[in-house]
Design a protein around this motif. Structure first.
Motif, PDB file in Angstrom:
ATOM      1  N   THR A   1       0.847  -1.197   0.000  1.00  0.00           N
ATOM      2  CA  THR A   1       0.000   0.000   0.000  1.00  0.00           C
ATOM      3  C   THR A   1       0.878   1.241   0.000  1.00  0.00           C
ATOM      4  O   THR A   1       1.809   1.348   0.802  1.00  0.00           O
ATOM      5  N   ALA A   2       0.594   2.176  -0.889  1.00  0.00           N
ATOM      6  CA  ALA A   2       1.293   3.460  -0.923  1.00  0.00           C
ATOM      7  C   ALA A   2       0.387   4.539  -0.346  1.00  0.00           C
ATOM      8  O   ALA A   2      -0.775   4.659  -0.754  1.00  0.00           O
ATOM      9  N   VAL A   3       0.903   5.280   0.624  1.00  0.00           N
ATOM     10  CA  VAL A   3       0.179   6.430   1.174  1.00  0.00           C
ATOM     11  C   VAL A   3       0.770   7.662   0.509  1.00  0.00           C
ATOM     12  O   VAL A   3       1.964   7.945   0.639  1.00  0.00           O
TER      13      VAL A   3
ATOM     14  N   ASP B   1       9.364   4.749   4.995  1.00  0.00           N
ATOM     15  CA  ASP B   1       9.098   6.181   4.832  1.00  0.00           C
ATOM     16  C   ASP B   1       9.986   6.737   3.728  1.00  0.00           C
ATOM     17  O   ASP B   1      11.203   6.837   3.882  1.00  0.00           O
ATOM     18  N   GLU B   2       9.393   7.087   2.607  1.00  0.00           N
ATOM     19  CA  GLU B   2      10.105   7.621   1.446  1.00  0.00           C
ATOM     20  C   GLU B   2      11.311   6.765   1.062  1.00  0.00           C
ATOM     21  O   GLU B   2      12.438   7.242   0.979  1.00  0.00           O
ATOM     22  N   PRO B   3      11.118   5.470   0.822  1.00  0.00           N
ATOM     23  CA  PRO B   3      12.263   4.592   0.526  1.00  0.00           C
ATOM     24  C   PRO B   3      12.963   4.907  -0.787  1.00  0.00           C
ATOM     25  O   PRO B   3      14.102   4.493  -0.991  1.00  0.00           O
ATOM     26  N   SER B   4      12.311   5.664  -1.675  1.00  0.00           N
ATOM     27  CA  SER B   4      12.912   5.938  -2.984  1.00  0.00           C
ATOM     28  C   SER B   4      13.843   7.145  -2.986  1.00  0.00           C
ATOM     29  O   SER B   4      14.537   7.378  -3.977  1.00  0.00           O
ATOM     30  N   VAL B   5      13.880   7.900  -1.884  1.00  0.00           N
ATOM     31  CA  VAL B   5      14.686   9.125  -1.857  1.00  0.00           C
ATOM     32  C   VAL B   5      16.158   8.814  -2.129  1.00  0.00           C
ATOM     33  O   VAL B   5      16.761   7.970  -1.472  1.00  0.00           O
ATOM     34  N   GLY B   6      16.729   9.479  -3.118  1.00  0.00           N
ATOM     35  CA  GLY B   6      18.136   9.323  -3.434  1.00  0.00           C
ATOM     36  C   GLY B   6      18.464   8.090  -4.250  1.00  0.00           C
ATOM     37  O   GLY B   6      19.634   7.852  -4.565  1.00  0.00           O
TER      38      GLY B   6
ATOM     39  N   VAL C   1       4.175   2.000   2.263  1.00  0.00           N
ATOM     40  CA  VAL C   1       5.207   2.990   1.956  1.00  0.00           C
ATOM     41  C   VAL C   1       4.577   4.370   1.899  1.00  0.00           C
ATOM     42  O   VAL C   1       3.477   4.548   1.369  1.00  0.00           O
ATOM     43  N   ILE C   2       5.266   5.347   2.502  1.00  0.00           N
ATOM     44  CA  ILE C   2       4.894   6.750   2.344  1.00  0.00           C
ATOM     45  C   ILE C   2       5.716   7.255   1.174  1.00  0.00           C
ATOM     46  O   ILE C   2       6.947   7.227   1.225  1.00  0.00           O
ATOM     47  N   GLU C   3       5.077   7.666   0.088  1.00  0.00           N
ATOM     48  CA  GLU C   3       5.819   7.892  -1.149  1.00  0.00           C
ATOM     49  C   GLU C   3       5.372   9.129  -1.936  1.00  0.00           C
ATOM     50  O   GLU C   3       4.214   9.536  -1.882  1.00  0.00           O
ATOM     51  N   HIS C   4       6.356   9.674  -2.688  1.00  0.00           N
ATOM     52  CA  HIS C   4       6.085  10.692  -3.699  1.00  0.00           C
ATOM     53  C   HIS C   4       6.482  10.183  -5.082  1.00  0.00           C
ATOM     54  O   HIS C   4       6.021  10.712  -6.092  1.00  0.00           O
ATOM     55  N   ASP C   5       7.372   9.180  -5.125  1.00  0.00           N
ATOM     56  CA  ASP C   5       7.892   8.697  -6.395  1.00  0.00           C
ATOM     57  C   ASP C   5       6.796   7.992  -7.189  1.00  0.00           C
ATOM     58  O   ASP C   5       6.199   7.013  -6.725  1.00  0.00           O
TER      59      ASP C   5
END
Length: 344
Positions: A39-41, A259-264, A289-293
């Motif tokens: 689930t993506a929040v 939490d934002e695992p895609s950062v960087g 996952v808390i995400e923006h990607d």
């Protein structure tokens, strides 16, 4: 893209339910999370993602598992069998250079026992504890197993350099004389200087070691050296290394929060991370996952989109459903940008 889960399959394994009162700028919420799925929040910054996940869902499930009182703003939670909550963040692993890839992954414990079982070790009366670079008799006496010494530079901060006596290997010269495979074999310090990928080839006869090393390779960490300091790892590397210890266990009672695992991360690293999540899901894990990607979001099974704006303009759940559902939602800001990625 990950294998698509149809709307009818989303809640096959159950559902986690959470209801809350208002908190901060977030309104009262009533939300369901499919168990055993990703689930993506989502939502703009300040929309309430952290409040929903880290300040409400996580503590509610933790207290429910221990029988303690729910957080004051949580009115109810139905855990659906979740007994363990693992928040896997990108914070550094360990606080000093004594924590390495080998120690954190558990590989060093196996290797110390292996080297202690050699005839040369037995003739010298050495045990597995002697091969510890923290407290063992074979650790470097100059740096005491840290691999570094501190230089006191006048008017400047201290400077850490590789120990000149052990050349950063952490071990005394005597440890170099004890080798697997005869005189041309590898000593433990030399083995720790190899990358994970090369170390796998050098330990083909050690199945327990090989299994742990293969897991690191599967996580895209094969380029790290076994003796690499974990506090120096990037956030993405630290996050994946933390997950490495969880991949061999049954996880049907576990919730993982990233939490934002895609950062960087490079897009290829995101693909690797999605593969890790798939492996966790295959073990029965529920992952949030808390995400923006957008690539990560498009690969989720289910989305909870917060908003519509940030701060006082947010704090509500504007849409839930599959990525296709969100992309078609006129209320979701995330959906506008997700549509091209999802091919809608």
């Amino acid at each position: 893209m990950r294998e698509t889960v149809t709307p009818g399959q989303l809640f096959d394994h159950g559902r986690i339910r959470l209801a809350t009162r208002p908190l901060h700028t977030v309104h009262a919420l009533d939300v369901e999370i499919p168990k055993g799925r990703l689930t993506a929040v989502t939502g703009v910054s300040g929309s309430g993602k952290t409040t929903l996940v880290l300040e409400s869902l996580v503590p509610a499930l933790q207290t429910a598992a221990t029988g303690e009182r729910l957080p004051a703003h949580v009115t109810s939670v139905e855990p659906s069998g979740i007994e363990r909550v693992n928040v896997v963040d990108a914070s550094p692993i360990g606080t000093n250079v004594r924590s390495t890839v080998a120690t954190y992954s558990g590989v060093l414990d196996e290797l110390r026992r292996t080297y202690a079982a050699l005839d040369e070790s037995k003739s010298r009366g050495l045990t597995a504890s002697d091969f510890s670079y923290n407290t063992g008799s074979l650790r470097c006496p100059r740096c005491e197993g840290t691999g570094q010494i501190s230089l006191d530079v006048q008017f400047l901060p201290d400077v850490d350099i590789a120990c000149p006596e052990c050349d950063g290997t952490r071990y005394a010269v005597a440890a170099q004389d004890i080798r697997r495979g005869g005189p041309d074999g590898l000593s433990l310090p030399a083995l720790l200087g190899l990358t994970v990928t090369k170390a796998l080839s050098a330990t083909e006869d050690l199945p327990k070691v090989g299994k742990k090393l293969q897991t690191l390779i599967d996580l895209g960490l094969g380029y790290l050296t076994l003796g690499e300091d974990t506090p120096a790892l990037s956030g993405g590397e630290a996050q994946r290394l933390k997950l490495a210890t969880e991949l061999g266990r049954t996880q049907s009672a576990a919730l993982f929060v990233l939490d934002e695992p895609s950062v960087g991360l490079h897009p290829l690293d995101i693909r690797t991370l999605l593969g890790v999540i798939d492996r966790l899901s295959a073990k029965g894990a529920t992952v949030v996952v808390i995400e923006h990607d957008l690539d990560m979001i498009a690969n989720a099974d289910y989305i909870v989109d917060m908003g519509p704006g940030g701060g006082d303009a947010g704090g509500t759940i504007v849409a839930t459903g599959t990525p296709v559902d969100i992309a078609q939602s006129t209320a979701s800001v995330t959906g506008r940008y997700l549509a091209p990625v999802s091919g809608i």
